[in-house]
Design a protein around this motif. Structure first.
Motif, PDB file in Angstrom:
ATOM      1  N   LYS A 167       0.845  -1.072   0.182  1.00 50.55           N
ATOM      2  CA  LYS A 167      -0.063  -0.076  -0.145  1.00 50.55           C
ATOM      3  C   LYS A 167       0.761   1.342   0.008  1.00 50.55           C
ATOM      4  CE  LYS A 167      -4.122   2.079   1.839  1.00 50.55           C
ATOM      5  NZ  LYS A 167      -3.631   3.205   1.554  1.00 50.55           N
ATOM      6  N   TYR A 168       1.973   1.074   0.543  1.00 50.47           N
ATOM      7  CA  TYR A 168       2.813   2.346   0.433  1.00 50.47           C
ATOM      8  C   TYR A 168       3.042   2.834  -0.833  1.00 50.47           C
ATOM      9  CZ  TYR A 168       7.424   4.906   0.596  1.00 50.47           C
ATOM     10  OH  TYR A 168       8.437   5.502   0.324  1.00 50.47           O
ATOM     11  N   TRP A 169       3.224   1.536  -1.806  1.00 52.33           N
ATOM     12  CA  TRP A 169       3.808   2.036  -2.992  1.00 52.33           C
ATOM     13  C   TRP A 169       2.627   2.366  -3.950  1.00 52.33           C
ATOM     14  CZ3 TRP A 169       6.653  -1.783  -0.510  1.00 52.33           C
ATOM     15  CH2 TRP A 169       8.152  -1.271  -0.399  1.00 52.33           C
ATOM     16  N   TRP A 170       1.322   1.787  -3.578  1.00 48.13           N
ATOM     17  CA  TRP A 170       0.194   2.091  -4.209  1.00 48.13           C
ATOM     18  C   TRP A 170      -0.251   3.622  -3.872  1.00 48.13           C
ATOM     19  CZ3 TRP A 170      -3.397  -2.349  -1.629  1.00 48.13           C
ATOM     20  CH2 TRP A 170      -2.704  -3.443  -2.155  1.00 48.13           C
ATOM     21  N   ASP A 171       0.015   4.182  -2.777  1.00 49.11           N
ATOM     22  CA  ASP A 171      -0.223   5.639  -2.540  1.00 49.11           C
ATOM     23  C   ASP A 171       0.775   6.405  -3.100  1.00 49.11           C
ATOM     24  OD1 ASP A 171      -2.392   4.391  -0.982  1.00 49.11           O
ATOM     25  OD2 ASP A 171      -1.587   4.858   0.827  1.00 49.11           O
ATOM     26  N   LYS A 172       1.990   6.019  -3.312  1.00 52.80           N
ATOM     27  CA  LYS A 172       3.025   6.591  -3.709  1.00 52.80           C
ATOM     28  C   LYS A 172       2.689   7.015  -5.302  1.00 52.80           C
ATOM     29  CE  LYS A 172       7.940   6.708  -4.929  1.00 52.80           C
ATOM     30  NZ  LYS A 172       9.091   5.793  -4.836  1.00 52.80           N
ATOM     31  N   PHE A 173       1.851   5.985  -5.713  1.00 50.36           N
ATOM     32  CA  PHE A 173       1.628   6.259  -7.461  1.00 50.36           C
ATOM     33  C   PHE A 173       0.371   6.906  -7.573  1.00 50.36           C
ATOM     34  CE2 PHE A 173      -0.567   4.572 -10.995  1.00 50.36           C
ATOM     35  CZ  PHE A 173       0.617   4.251 -12.123  1.00 50.36           C
ATOM     36  N   TRP A 174      -0.667   6.558  -7.004  1.00 51.70           N
ATOM     37  CA  TRP A 174      -1.782   7.468  -7.377  1.00 51.70           C
ATOM     38  C   TRP A 174      -2.637   8.027  -6.116  1.00 51.70           C
ATOM     39  CZ3 TRP A 174      -4.529   2.576 -10.075  1.00 51.70           C
ATOM     40  CH2 TRP A 174      -4.861   1.769  -9.348  1.00 51.70           C
ATOM     41  N   GLY A 175      -2.076   8.011  -4.804  1.00 47.16           N
ATOM     42  CA  GLY A 175      -2.762   8.616  -3.809  1.00 47.16           C
ATOM     43  C   GLY A 175      -3.813   7.731  -3.320  1.00 47.16           C
ATOM     44  N   ASP A 176      -4.244   8.436  -2.064  1.00 42.77           N
ATOM     45  CA  ASP A 176      -5.419   7.561  -1.271  1.00 42.77           C
ATOM     46  C   ASP A 176      -6.300   8.538  -0.783  1.00 42.77           C
ATOM     47  OD1 ASP A 176      -6.733   5.791   0.181  1.00 42.77           O
ATOM     48  OD2 ASP A 176      -5.189   5.927   2.088  1.00 42.77           O
ATOM     49  N   PRO A 177      -7.707   8.098  -1.572  1.00 39.61           N
ATOM     50  CA  PRO A 177      -7.939   7.174  -2.189  1.00 39.61           C
ATOM     51  C   PRO A 177      -7.413   7.173  -3.703  1.00 39.61           C
ATOM     52  CG  PRO A 177      -9.914   8.441  -1.871  1.00 39.61           C
ATOM     53  CD  PRO A 177      -8.876   9.051  -1.120  1.00 39.61           C
ATOM     54  N   LYS A 178      -7.408   6.306  -4.459  1.00 36.61           N
ATOM     55  CA  LYS A 178      -6.805   6.090  -5.615  1.00 36.61           C
ATOM     56  C   LYS A 178      -7.245   7.381  -6.688  1.00 36.61           C
ATOM     57  CE  LYS A 178      -9.515   2.336  -7.790  1.00 36.61           C
ATOM     58  NZ  LYS A 178      -9.336   1.033  -8.551  1.00 36.61           N
ATOM     59  N   TYR A 179      -6.356   7.600  -7.477  1.00 34.61           N
ATOM     60  CA  TYR A 179      -6.881   8.742  -8.560  1.00 34.61           C
ATOM     61  C   TYR A 179      -6.794  10.204  -7.840  1.00 34.61           C
ATOM     62  CZ  TYR A 179      -7.710   5.113 -11.869  1.00 34.61           C
ATOM     63  OH  TYR A 179      -7.306   3.933 -12.779  1.00 34.61           O
ATOM     64  N   THR A 180      -6.436  10.399  -6.772  1.00 33.62           N
ATOM     65  CA  THR A 180      -6.677  11.477  -5.924  1.00 33.62           C
ATOM     66  C   THR A 180      -5.198  12.378  -5.760  1.00 33.62           C
ATOM     67  OG1 THR A 180      -6.104  10.574  -3.847  1.00 33.62           O
ATOM     68  CG2 THR A 180      -8.542  10.649  -4.636  1.00 33.62           C
ATOM     69  N   GLY A 181      -4.060  11.830  -6.356  1.00 36.71           N
ATOM     70  CA  GLY A 181      -2.766  12.550  -6.426  1.00 36.71           C
ATOM     71  C   GLY A 181      -1.657  11.768  -6.572  1.00 36.71           C
ATOM     72  N   GLY A 182      -0.579  11.548  -5.691  1.00 35.99           N
ATOM     73  CA  GLY A 182       0.465  10.888  -5.776  1.00 35.99           C
ATOM     74  C   GLY A 182       1.178  11.220  -7.116  1.00 35.99           C
ATOM     75  N   MET A 183       2.098  10.431  -7.570  1.00 36.08           N
ATOM     76  CA  MET A 183       2.985  10.945  -8.602  1.00 36.08           C
ATOM     77  C   MET A 183       2.266  10.828 -10.155  1.00 36.08           C
ATOM     78  SD  MET A 183       6.536   8.918  -8.147  1.00 36.08           S
ATOM     79  CE  MET A 183       7.352   9.573  -9.409  1.00 36.08           C
ATOM     80  N   TRP A 184       1.134   9.976 -10.017  1.00 40.20           N
ATOM     81  CA  TRP A 184       0.128   9.741 -11.166  1.00 40.20           C
ATOM     82  C   TRP A 184      -0.504  11.225 -11.305  1.00 40.20           C
ATOM     83  CZ3 TRP A 184      -5.081  10.660 -10.743  1.00 40.20           C
ATOM     84  CH2 TRP A 184      -5.856  10.448 -11.817  1.00 40.20           C
ATOM     85  N   GLY A 185      -1.060  11.723 -10.306  1.00 37.48           N
ATOM     86  CA  GLY A 185      -1.573  13.267 -10.590  1.00 37.48           C
ATOM     87  C   GLY A 185      -0.508  14.246 -11.120  1.00 37.48           C
ATOM     88  N   GLU A 186       0.705  14.096 -10.459  1.00 39.50           N
ATOM     89  CA  GLU A 186       1.623  15.199 -10.899  1.00 39.50           C
ATOM     90  C   GLU A 186       2.026  14.737 -12.192  1.00 39.50           C
ATOM     91  OE1 GLU A 186       6.579  15.951  -9.934  1.00 39.50           O
ATOM     92  OE2 GLU A 186       4.994  14.772  -8.534  1.00 39.50           O
ATOM     93  N   TYR A 187       2.351  13.900 -12.670  1.00 41.17           N
ATOM     94  CA  TYR A 187       2.617  13.608 -14.041  1.00 41.17           C
ATOM     95  C   TYR A 187       1.669  13.604 -15.079  1.00 41.17           C
ATOM     96  CZ  TYR A 187       7.347  11.751 -12.604  1.00 41.17           C
ATOM     97  OH  TYR A 187       8.707  11.686 -12.290  1.00 41.17           O
TER      98      TYR A 187
END
Length: 630
Positions: A159-179
């Protein structure tokens, strides 16, 4: 292709596998002779206990060094079995050496510590390109004669890496949102550095048997550039405490002589997968995936009972898949590629497969996920911020024709599908249609028959399609395609309603004259209200009927069409500011009712004002942007 060549291609596939219920194919017999031999991956009988080297099974103490010392001691002694007392061992990257068996017994958990510093960055291949990346939790790196066994658990603690990727809940941020906001969604998978649970790299004679892997941070079990690997009885449970991105089950990547059997996979991406490199870098490496058998496995949640691709550049050949069962998996037999991948995929045999509640049993998309597949570095990114791997990813394939993948000589037989949404789907290219596909003894129950685009020379022998529509499979730019026998199901179907014109739809949405925003998908002939779902279209029309503040969102498919993402449309500042937030690029046309011509519209590609209609027409291409009417 003439009938003589068509007959020869069918004979070649038949001779390659020669499989019936009485006789196993030559490929299966050869692999069984290797992997069922008592001498395969045999290690010495000496036993090394991690507790003797200081490992503490309390789930809190970092035990990487103690476990690695145990493995090294076994290797230095000429080999042996490393064992664990029951308990949870918190660990970073471990490297299993030649002639060593890592025995993770029942009651033992090896749990990944959530710290990237504990996983040294090594040269490897990630999602189709060679690059440096954090080591896995359990690694077999340039070794031979290795066993990883036992009924215990490898916990990716993902989950640490899931949240790093797309935030928590998903699609709310993380590197995914930035990129995504930077227009480089395709790069986040390569930059996020999510730790994998098990990696076999450039190794040979490896046995993976009976253990469970859960909560993978990224792909679960990766077999890359390796030879003679047997995966038997491995269980994957990744959807615990959430759903991680790209948590593939078992991936074979440019490897050969592989047997994967008796596995049970629950994940959030491709359950069983075969890969062979991506784009220019994959074509440079040019290593095929070949002589592979996947058999007698169960898949549950996930996006592919068995997937070939999307990394296809090195090619795939001589693959047999049988005895599989999909229960609720989103897609069944899946081909993925893109017009920059290249690769020849041939001599593939699927048989004796069951699918239940699989929405898309046969899904062959060779123009897969354009936002991810076609990498272009935006002009507004400073030169000093561009990473070397981005340059590799965005390198053009030359000549362009080399990037067109070819799928041919594929046989599917003795397959039963129950309760599907769409029976058949294929989309390829005019230069290289998906061709010489042979179906035999296949039964499919589906609501829709499906659609083929750029396919040729498909034969169907004893193929029954029980379709809710009773219509044949739709063919577009196809040649020499045999249709299945089609029976319309007796279940009562809703009466077909007259399709409303766009004007009628808009009038219905705005019947009380209190609506401000109406998006329109012209490709689907669909006017959208808040919360609606629509198919993808290159062009989107947005009507702004009043100079008032309002907002709505609708949903469109993201990536390969099995995730849906919101598109948010907002009008603020009394109608003078229009904002779009989305993940996919469109050509937007805005029709804005406005009582006078504005002096300027910031952010528009072009615009014009109609005095008679008192309406502005604005054109803008993009994903997320703001238009300011001055």
């Amino acid at each position: 292709m003439n009938k003589h060549k068509l007959f020869l291609s069918i004979m070649l596939v038949g001779l390659l596998f020669s499989c019936s219920t009485e006789k196993k194919s030559e490929l299966v017999q050869r692999l069984e002779a290797i992997f069922y031999s008592d001498s395969f991956a045999k290690t010495p009988d000496a036993v090394f206990n991690v507790a003797d080297f200081g490992a503490v099974a309390d789930g809190k103490t970092l035990t990487t060094e103690a476990i690695q010392k145990t493995i090294d001691a076994a290797a230095d002694a000429g080999g042996g079995k490393v064992i664990f007392p029951a308990g949870t061992y918190l660990s970073g990257a471990l490297f299993v050496k030649s002639n060593v068996e890592l025995n993770i017994g029942e009651g033992v958990v090896i749990q990944a510590v959530q710290d990237n510093n504990e996983y040294p960055r090594l040269w490897t291949r990630i999602a189709g390109i060679e690059m440096k990346w954090p080591a896995a939790l359990i690694n077999v790196y340039d070794e031979s004669n290795v066993r990883i066994t036992g009924k215990g658990v490898i916990d990716g603690n993902g989950k640490y890496w899931w949240d790093k990727f797309w935030g928590d809940p998903k699609y709310t941020g993380g590197m995914w949102g930035e990129y995504k906001d930077k227009g480089i969604r395709w790069a986040v998978d390569y930059d996020c550095e999510r730790v994998r649970p098990v990696v076999i790299w450039e190794s040979e004679d490896v046995l993976l048997k009976d253990f469970t892997v859960k909560r993978a941070g990224f792909w679960t079990v990766s077999l890359t550039y390796s030879t003679r690997v047997h995966v038997d009885g491995v269980i994957v449970r990744n959807n615990i405490g959430g759903h991680g991105p790209s948590s593939d089950g078992i991936d074979t990547d440019s490897s050969k002589d592989i047997l994967v059997e008796n596995c049970d996979i629950d994940c959030n991406d491709d359950n069983l997968c075969i890969k062979a490199g991506k784009d220019a870098d994959g074509l440079r490496v040019n290593r095929p995936a070949e002589n592979i058998v996947y058999r007698n496995c169960i898949t549950r949640s996930g996006h592919g009972l068995i997937t070939l691709g999307s990394e296809t550049s090195g090619g795939m050949r001589n693959i047999e898949v049988y005895g599989l069962k999909a229960i609720g998996t989103n897609i069944g037999i899946r081909f993925k590629s893109a017009k920059v991948r290249g690769g020849l995929i041939e001599n593939i045999y699927f048989h004796d497969i069951e699918m239940k509640d699989v929405a898309n049993p046969f899904h062959f998309e060779l123009n897969w996920y354009p936002e991810y597949s076609y990498c272009t570095i935006p002009d507004n990114i400073p030169e000093e911020e561009i990473k070397d791997r981005w340059r590799v990813l965005s390198q053009r394939v030359e000549p362009e024709e080399k990037g067109i993948p070819e799928f041919r000589n594929i046989t599917l037989s003795d397959i039963k599908v129950e309760n599907a949404e769409r029976a058949f789907y294929a989309n390829a290219y005019p230069e290289k249609p998906i061709h010489d596909i042979h179906w035999k003894n296949v039964s499919v129950e589906a609501k829709e028959s499906g659609k083929l685009t750029y396919a040729s020379n498909w034969t169907m022998e004893n193929v029954l399609l029980k379709s809710g529509t009773g219509k044949p499979v739709e063919l577009k730019n196809c040649e020499n395609i045999e249709q299945p026998e089609i029976v319309k199901t007796e279940k009562p179907q809703p009466e077909e309603k007259r399709e409303l014109t766009l004007d009628e739809q808009i009038g219905s949405i705005n019947k009380n004259a209190d609506v401000v925003i109406i998006p329109v998908n012209p490709s689907a002939n669909q006017a959208l209200a808040n919360g609606d779902t629509t198919e993808f279209s290159e062009n989107i029309q947005v009507y702004v009927l009043k100079n008032e503040d309002a907002a709505l969102s609708y949903y469109e498919p993201l990536g390969d069409g099995f995730y849906y993402t919101p598109v948010e449309v907002a009008v603020t500042n009394s109608g003078r500011t229009i904002e779009i937030k989305g993940q996919k690029e469109h050509r937007y046309t805005f029709s804005v009712n406005y009582d006078k011509k504005p002096e300027n519209i910031e952010g528009a590609d072009s615009w014009k004002y109609d005095n008679d209609r008192q309406q502005i027409t604005i054109d803008k291409k993009g994903k997320s942007f703001i238009l300011q009417l001055n």
